[in-house]
Motif scaffolding. Structure first.
Motif: not given
Length: 447
Positions: A338-361
């Protein structure tokens, strides 16, 4: 059970971020609103202070090594690492010792998890060339699915008989998850490199041995078989840009019969990292080129790839420090996905909403998991609170894996998990494990 009130959170759910409060009673979310007053003196209040509240990650592919390989890991140690990393639910693979290829052996793993797991759990049943009768006994409402190794298996779990494969695909009602690499191609490539280097093959050759062609041949063959038989197929750890074109985004996930997963290491590392990381990033399928990494992210964002997982597969450092032929593939990842994915968010590669979609929903939809994967009234309170601005560096002293190392060692992440709730119980709070987990066996909304 004590009620919990989370206040002043940025709630990330179903493509939106809203500011508000969440009330939890008896393990369930009972209210979500702009502001909720404390209902009882027995309510634990967590002031989120505008931190982000996410549904707990559902990791659909982990190897926790129990039973039989507990010198590497066990369900208790790795589920605790998962909790610290924001994963509240896992689905574990069958290639333990003994392998979970009978109902009896599968239930023994469930018994272990019931006693020791900190996260919600289910297990894959393992297919072989000769256990179709046992596969047909598995209850789809109680077991996550069927795992088939169509390449790179341990023990006798390589399913390589075409007639057997077609029988399994035709007859099982289980969701089939497959590891797709063509063994014939890999053996041919390996022989060529052994002839040149002996056993001391440079680690950078791994993606050439376990090549794009090996992955594509196996994935495309499995998909054709699924299309022919009508089987429900989920392709694990897609690792090449070429494979992404085998999947579609023309249907909503709930209507797809063929789906795909990508893992954090294939989204993070490239073949250039073998120079510094060596065997620590030796996985099957292999980490490949920058083009592959970028293509996987593109397919993830446009919904050809449906879920993100860790493929957490720990080995001891002693095992990993062998030469190419003797260093096992796999590495520990579940604490840092998760923290690696959030690092990708900080770099503008993916949104938090998309992270939640792909890892939970999406894992909840794909596996038809009951009452999990969302921040919804009436759903289990599997929740993670993250601080997006609290940098920390991965070091040996904060690595929770039993094996004691991480391919992310030395990496500084901007975000951290501050709280994890499992079934409404705060089990991890500010770098400490709080209460004993109330983890549960997953159930599935299936016919």
């Amino acid at each position: 059970m004590k009620s919990v009130l989370i206040k002043n959170a940025n709630i990330v759910n179903e493509g939106q971020i809203i500011k508000g409060d969440v009330l939890i009673e008896e393990g369930y979310i009972v209210e979500i609103a702009d502001s909720i007053s404390m209902k009882s003196a027995n309510t634990k209040i967590i002031d989120a202070d505008e931190r982000y509240l996410l549904p707990g990650m559902i990791d659909d592919q982990v190897h926790f090594r129990e039973p039989g390989l507990t010198h590497k890991a066990n369900i208790e140690s790795e589920s605790k690492a998962a909790i610290a990393g924001g994963t509240t639910t896992f689905i574990e693979m069958p290639n333990t010792v003994p392998q979970a290829t009978t109902i009896e052996l599968l239930e023994e793993k469930f018994d272990i998890a019931a006693k020791t797991s900190w996260a919600n759990y289910s297990f894959m049943f393992g297919g072989t060339n000769d256990n179709l009768d046992e596969i047909l006994k598995v209850d789809p409402k109680k077991v996550a699915g069927l795992k088939l190794f169509l390449g790179s298996s341990t023990g006798n779990m390589l399913v390589d008989d075409p007639k057997t494969l077609e029988n399994i695909f035709s007859k099982t009602k289980l969701l089939i998850s497959a590891h797709c690499e063509d063994e014939t191609t890999i053996k041919k490539n390996l022989a060529a490199y052994q002839e040149e280097y002996g056993d001391d093959i440079p680690m950078e050759c791994h993606p050439k041995i376990r090549s794009e062609e090996a992955c594509y041949l196996s994935s495309s063959r499995a998909i054709k078989l699924a299309e022919k038989t009508g089987a429900r197929l989920h392709v694990f750890h897609v690792s090449t840009e070429r494979e992404t074109h085998l999947f579609t985004n023309k249907k909503p996930l709930a209507k797809k019969k063929i789906t795909a997963e990508v893992c954090i290491h294939h989204l993070w590392f490239t073949d250039q990292d073998y120079k510094t990381k060596g065997s620590k990033i030796k996985w099957n399928p292999a980490v490949k080129t920058e083009k592959d990494r970028d293509g996987l992210l593109k397919a993830l964002l446009d919904d050809r790839i449906d879920v993100i997982a860790s493929d957490h597969a720990p080995h001891t450092l002693e095992e990993k420090n062998n030469n190419y032929m003797n260093a096992p593939s796999g590495g520990p990842l579940v604490q840092h996905t998760l923290v690696a994915l959030l690092e990708m968010y900080h770099k503008g590669k993916i949104s938090i909403e998309k992270i939640v979609e792909k890892t939970a929903h999406n894992p909840a939809i794909l596996f038809q998991i009951k009452e999990r994967g969302y921040i919804r009234k009436g759903y289990k309170a599997d929740l993670v609170l993250v601080d997006l601005n609290s940098p920390w560096t991965v070091k040996k002293e904060n690595i929770l894996y039993k094996c004691g190392w991480s391919p992310f060692e030395g990496t500084t992440f901007k975000s951290r998990v501050t709280h994890t709730l499992v079934n409404g119980t705060v089990v991890y709070e500010n770098n400490k494990f709080a209460n004993k987990s109330t983890a549960e066996r997953l159930t599935f909304d299936r016919e």
